[in-house]
Design a protein around this motif. Structure first.
Motif, short mmCIF file in Angstrom:
data_model
loop_
_atom_site.label_atom_id
_atom_site.label_comp_id
_atom_site.label_asym_id
_atom_site.label_seq_id
_atom_site.Cartn_x
_atom_site.Cartn_y
_atom_site.Cartn_z
N LEU A 147 0.85 -1.19 0.00
CA LEU A 147 0.00 0.00 0.00
C LEU A 147 0.88 1.24 0.00
N ASP A 148 0.60 2.15 -0.92
CA ASP A 148 1.37 3.38 -1.05
C ASP A 148 1.16 4.24 0.19
N PRO A 149 2.23 4.54 0.94
CA PRO A 149 2.08 5.33 2.17
C PRO A 149 1.64 6.78 1.91
N ASP A 150 1.80 7.25 0.67
CA ASP A 150 1.31 8.60 0.36
C ASP A 150 -0.21 8.63 0.29
N GLU A 173 -9.55 -8.83 6.43
CA GLU A 173 -8.10 -8.95 6.35
C GLU A 173 -7.49 -7.74 5.64
N PHE A 174 -8.15 -7.28 4.57
CA PHE A 174 -7.63 -6.10 3.87
C PHE A 174 -7.79 -4.86 4.74
N GLU A 179 -5.43 -0.54 7.99
CA GLU A 179 -5.33 0.15 9.27
C GLU A 179 -3.93 0.07 9.87
N GLU A 180 -3.13 -0.91 9.46
CA GLU A 180 -1.74 -0.98 9.90
C GLU A 180 -0.92 0.21 9.37
N THR A 181 -1.42 0.86 8.31
CA THR A 181 -0.73 2.04 7.77
C THR A 181 -1.09 3.30 8.55
N GLY A 182 -2.06 3.20 9.45
CA GLY A 182 -2.54 4.35 10.19
C GLY A 182 -3.83 4.92 9.64
#
Length: 199
Positions: A147-150, A173-174, A179-182
């Motif tokens: 997943l692109d953090p931008d 799961e997705f 949500e792990e990215t914030g």
């Protein structure tokens, strides 16, 4: 904007509301999907819905346009301006492109949502649920989703889309990965909900 509804206020339980099937907290399904094994006893309407959803999964243009109209109608009272629209990845990059590239673009152009399609990268491949009878969204040996953090960051509000929800495991799961990215997952919408028959 008057008349718009905030997605954070949608509460969903397992029930039928008009033609929309609400399957779990924050997930709305637009149609009932009848699996192949039950089609012999299904109504003509159920068979047509089955074919429509399979045509969508195959990337057929007419089915994608219809799906985009249905999703946009379901979201028409929702303010999507600051929402990221993210499709739950398909089993491989090729299938994901065929299924979601044009569809996501149509939905985002009509609703004003931000399109996450190009910001979800799939490397590898996983088994398809209907063939393997098991369902692993991210088998580390075979598939990685980046997943692109931008796009996916602490300020992002994300609405998930999946073509068919059976148990909801793919979407859960997705959502966990997002949500792990914030980012905050604010809900989900699906084209179909699998009809389960009791034996």
């Amino acid at each position: 904007m008057p008349g718009k509804m905030n997605l954070n206020k949608i509460k969903v339980s397992r029930s039928y509301v008009g033609n929309k099937i609400k399957t779990s907290d924050m997930t709305i399904c637009l149609n009932t999907y009848t699996p192949n094994r039950y089609l012999g006893h299904a109504s003509f309407e159920a068979q047509m819905t089955h074919d429509y959803i399979l045509n969508f999964k195959s990337g057929r243009s007419a089915a994608q346009k219809r799906a985009a109209r249905e999703v946009c109608l379901a979201l028409s009272m929702t303010d999507m301006e600051n929402v990221v629209f993210a499709c739950v990845p398909a089993s491989c990059n090729r299938t994901n492109t065929r299924r979601y590239r044009n569809f996501a673009q149509m939905v985002c152009e009509r609703t004003g949502a931000t399109n996450a399609y190009g910001h979800i990268i799939i490397n590898g491949k996983r088994s398809k649920l209907h063939r393997s009878k098991t369902h692993m969204v991210c088998d580390a040996a075979n598939e990685e989703i980046h997943l692109d953090p931008d796009m996916f960051n602490a300020s992002a509000k994300v609405l998930l889309f999946d073509d068919i929800v059976s148990s909801g495991k793919s979407m859960r799961e997705f959502a966990k990965l997002v949500e792990e990215t914030g980012a905050k997952v604010i809900g989900g919408i699906a084209l179909g909900h699998t009809k389960h028959y009791k034996h």
